[in-house]
Write an enzyme that holds these catalytic residues in place. Structure first.
Site, mmCIF file in Angstrom:
data_model
loop_
_atom_site.group_PDB
_atom_site.id
_atom_site.type_symbol
_atom_site.label_atom_id
_atom_site.label_comp_id
_atom_site.label_asym_id
_atom_site.label_seq_id
_atom_site.Cartn_x
_atom_site.Cartn_y
_atom_site.Cartn_z
ATOM 1 N N ASP A 140 42.966 43.855 43.831
ATOM 2 C CA ASP A 140 42.913 44.604 45.077
ATOM 3 C C ASP A 140 44.301 45.034 45.517
ATOM 4 O OD1 ASP A 140 40.090 44.673 46.306
ATOM 5 O OD2 ASP A 140 40.283 42.671 45.471
ATOM 6 N N ARG B 238 42.759 52.246 40.538
ATOM 7 C CA ARG B 238 42.849 50.908 39.966
ATOM 8 C C ARG B 238 41.874 50.770 38.808
ATOM 9 N NH1 ARG B 238 41.379 47.404 44.912
ATOM 10 N NH2 ARG B 238 40.115 49.225 45.358
ATOM 11 N N ASP C 219 34.425 39.096 48.496
ATOM 12 C CA ASP C 219 34.494 40.438 47.918
ATOM 13 C C ASP C 219 35.834 40.702 47.246
ATOM 14 O OD1 ASP C 219 31.953 41.256 48.461
ATOM 15 O OD2 ASP C 219 32.443 42.194 50.366
ATOM 16 N N ASN C 220 36.762 39.768 47.356
ATOM 17 C CA ASN C 220 38.068 39.920 46.725
ATOM 18 C C ASN C 220 38.369 38.802 45.727
ATOM 19 O OD1 ASN C 220 39.124 42.340 48.017
ATOM 20 N ND2 ASN C 220 39.074 41.152 49.899
#
Length: 203
Positions: free
Chosen positions: A115, A28, A105-106
């Site tokens: 993500d 990614r 965290d996302n």
């Protein structure tokens, strides 16, 4: 996507139905990997000097409209992230998209979703708002009807992470930003703001 020649065993839906398949690595790329949790963990661990330096780096690299020498740069940063996050969530909900893991965290500071995980689109309009793409999320914490509340909760965590860098006057301005976003007009709305943030993920 890089696929291996070796087989791996996977329980894709966590239901005991294990199958063999080829292994793979997903690469990614993103403009930035800094998320709310990047700042949150530094406040939690008491690394305030590192927090200040990281925040200044993020502002300098990704928020050119905010002047580093401005004493209110934390406020401007929070206001920008808050507005862009709200806009981004509105856009993804408008097309029936649901993010399956809406934790700090996302949630990225540049308001993007990068993500690769439990995400999905509603196949048809669900008036119950119960759709959730995360098959391990039995309590439907991040159902599509909770996406906005999850965003508000995460923004409250960003606020908490930035508070040690503020003086008393700026902390009051933080409260004013939340009052404006929530449409509150009273003079003593601090308790209501705290209450709304606390219960935002319980609905």
């Amino acid at each position: 996507l890089v696929v291996s020649d070796d087989d791996v065993w996977r329980d894709q839906f966590y239901n005991g139905n294990i199958k063999k398949g080829r292994g793979a690595i997903v690469l990614r790329l993103a403009k930035s990997w800094f998320h709310i949790g990047s700042l949150e963990i530094l406040t939690y661990s008491g690394e305030l000097d590192l927090l200040r330096r990281l925040l200044d780096f993020i502002i300098q690299e990704y928020f050119p409209s905010i002047a580093l020498h401005d004493s209110n740069r934390c406020l401007e940063f929070f206001s920008t992230v808050m507005s862009e996050t709200a806009n981004f969530i509105s856009l993804w909900i408008s097309v029936g998209f649901a993010h399956g893991v809406c934790n700090t965290d996302n949630f990225y500071l540049l308001s993007m979703a990068i993500d690769y995980g439990p995400i999905g689109f509603m196949d048809s309009y669900d008036t119950s708002e119960y759709f959730v793409p995360n098959t391990s999320n039995d309590e439907r914490r991040y159902k599509i009807g909770n996406q906005a509340s999850a965003g508000l909760f995460n923004l409250s965590k960003l606020l908490q992470a930035l508070k040690p860098l503020l003086d008393p006057r700026q902390k009051q301005l933080f409260t004013e930003l939340f009052k404006t976003k929530l449409g509150l007009l009273g003079e003593n709305d601090n308790y209501l703001i705290a209450f709304l943030l606390k219960v935002s993920l319980l609905c």
